[in-house]
Design a protein around this motif. Structure first.
Motif, mmCIF file in Angstrom:
data_model
loop_
_atom_site.group_PDB
_atom_site.id
_atom_site.type_symbol
_atom_site.label_atom_id
_atom_site.label_comp_id
_atom_site.label_asym_id
_atom_site.label_seq_id
_atom_site.Cartn_x
_atom_site.Cartn_y
_atom_site.Cartn_z
ATOM 1 N N ASN A 110 32.694 -24.113 0.004
ATOM 2 C CA ASN A 110 33.581 -24.803 0.943
ATOM 3 C C ASN A 110 34.322 -23.728 1.718
ATOM 4 O OD1 ASN A 110 34.952 -26.748 2.323
ATOM 5 N ND2 ASN A 110 36.272 -27.360 0.637
ATOM 6 N N THR A 111 33.974 -23.544 2.982
ATOM 7 C CA THR A 111 34.486 -22.435 3.769
ATOM 8 C C THR A 111 35.214 -22.946 5.002
ATOM 9 O OG1 THR A 111 32.563 -22.207 5.229
ATOM 10 C CG2 THR A 111 32.408 -21.186 3.054
ATOM 11 N N GLU A 112 35.629 -21.989 5.833
ATOM 12 C CA GLU A 112 36.283 -22.346 7.093
ATOM 13 C C GLU A 112 35.347 -23.119 8.010
ATOM 14 O OE1 GLU A 112 35.527 -18.298 9.645
ATOM 15 O OE2 GLU A 112 37.042 -18.230 8.060
ATOM 16 N N ARG A 113 34.047 -23.058 7.721
ATOM 17 C CA ARG A 113 33.064 -23.806 8.501
ATOM 18 C C ARG A 113 32.753 -25.163 7.886
ATOM 19 N NH1 ARG A 113 29.351 -20.769 11.923
ATOM 20 N NH2 ARG A 113 30.320 -18.768 12.437
ATOM 21 N N GLY A 114 33.447 -25.514 6.822
ATOM 22 C CA GLY A 114 33.212 -26.789 6.172
ATOM 23 C C GLY A 114 32.387 -26.647 4.910
ATOM 24 N N SER A 138 25.143 -24.627 6.324
ATOM 25 C CA SER A 138 25.664 -25.987 6.216
ATOM 26 C C SER A 138 24.716 -26.827 5.369
ATOM 27 C CB SER A 138 25.806 -26.606 7.605
ATOM 28 O OG SER A 138 24.519 -26.778 8.191
ATOM 29 N N ARG A 207 29.426 -9.654 8.208
ATOM 30 C CA ARG A 207 29.012 -10.506 9.318
ATOM 31 C C ARG A 207 27.974 -9.776 10.167
ATOM 32 N NH1 ARG A 207 31.475 -14.994 11.375
ATOM 33 N NH2 ARG A 207 33.338 -14.542 10.123
ATOM 34 N N THR A 212 24.807 -15.717 16.174
ATOM 35 C CA THR A 212 24.044 -16.940 15.897
ATOM 36 C C THR A 212 23.214 -16.828 14.611
ATOM 37 O OG1 THR A 212 22.118 -16.212 17.191
ATOM 38 C CG2 THR A 212 23.879 -17.373 18.376
ATOM 39 N N VAL A 214 21.841 -16.947 10.955
ATOM 40 C CA VAL A 214 22.000 -17.858 9.821
ATOM 41 C C VAL A 214 21.119 -17.330 8.678
ATOM 42 C CG1 VAL A 214 21.704 -20.234 8.989
ATOM 43 C CG2 VAL A 214 22.413 -19.822 11.355
ATOM 44 N N VAL A 216 25.330 -17.297 7.611
ATOM 45 C CA VAL A 216 26.471 -16.636 8.233
ATOM 46 C C VAL A 216 27.186 -15.777 7.195
ATOM 47 C CG1 VAL A 216 28.642 -16.967 9.470
ATOM 48 C CG2 VAL A 216 26.740 -18.562 9.825
ATOM 49 N N LEU A 219 32.152 -14.097 5.465
ATOM 50 C CA LEU A 219 33.133 -15.169 5.252
ATOM 51 C C LEU A 219 33.936 -14.994 3.966
ATOM 52 C CD1 LEU A 219 31.090 -18.322 6.361
ATOM 53 C CD2 LEU A 219 32.688 -16.938 7.703
#
Length: 260
Positions: A110-114, A138, A207, A212, A214, A216, A219
């Motif tokens: 569960n990250t800042e990207r959801g 994701s 990073r 773009t 993937v 990512v 984090l």
């Protein structure tokens, strides 16, 4: 008798004065003194312990900050594994060169990207294997085998050294048989994937230059909760309140004895 023929009621007795009881006995006072002394000593000891923890936490934060922003160094090999600990190596910026072995393990994240998954793949380097957290995908991206497959060829991987997270997450245990993972448990993942002996740590990749790309990377959340100062002040305040309570009690006892 009252005029109506009813008996007169006795006037209500005045409230009992607590001071009328007289001073407490020496035995009771000794027990109270021992109780207050124990409370005060305990609160002060807890406050001092929290101050020591505060200094330890500040030192840890400073060391980790220095490691995170330092140039990458070679990841520890088998000869160094015995000295790799949270205190000595966690969040060290490291680099390895080699190639990915087949396979990818998804670990709930569960990250800042959801919500989604970390993608962990085995990486062969300098005669040993370690796990590399290639980054975040994701839930929809996790259904794409092409995104999960590790890249072929020789690669130089840089990232932060992280210690194994055995067992699972709070209230959710890892389920190797069902291939459901809630923490990055290096030993359990290696056993489930039949990787043999692997390093006792994994690497969170930096990073990528391509925004773009993937999965990512980059984090990793470097955060240490530091509430030790608040705890220390709380314990010292309770100790001070205990001193105040003892002072009020024994001053009252002294006044009672003085007035007798």
């Amino acid at each position: 008798m009252s005029r109506g023929g009813r008996p007169d009621r006795a006037p209500p007795s005045p409230p009992r004065d607590r001071a009328a009881r007289g001073p407490r006995s020496p035995v009771v006072l000794a027990l109270l003194a021992a109780g207050f002394a124990t409370l005060i000593a305990g609160f002060v000891a807890l406050g001092i312990w929290q101050v020591e923890r505060l200094h330890w936490k500040l030192d840890l934060i400073a060391r980790v900050e220095a490691r995170v922003h330092a140039p990458p160094v070679a990841a520890p090999g088998p000869a160094q594994w015995g000295s790799v600990t949270d205190q000595s190596a966690a969040y060290r910026h490291v680099a390895v060169e080699g190639q990915y072995r087949p396979g990818a393990t998804l670990v709930l994240a569960n990250t800042e990207r959801g919500p989604g998954f970390w993608v962990l793949s085995p990486f062969a380097t300098r005669g040993f294997t370690l796990l590399v957290n290639r980054g975040f995908v994701s839930q929809a991206q996790a259904e794409n085998p092409t995104l999960l497959a590790p890249p072929a060829g020789i690669h130089r991987v840089t990232g932060l050294l992280r210690m194994s997270e055995p067992g699972g997450a709070f209230l959710r245990r890892n389920d190797p048989a069902g291939d459901r993972w809630y923490s990055r448990d290096v030993a359990a993942i290696a056993q489930a994937q039949r990787l043999g002996t692997v390093a006792p740590y994994f690497i969170d990749v930096d990073r990528a230059a391509d925004p773009t790309a993937v999965p990512v990377g980059g984090l990793t959340v470097v955060h240490f909760r530091n509430a030790h100062l608040i705890y220390a002040l709380t314990w010292f305040a309770l100790g001070l309140l205990s001193v105040g309570g003892a002072f009020i009690l024994f001053r009252s006892e002294w006044r009672l004895r003085r007035g007798r």
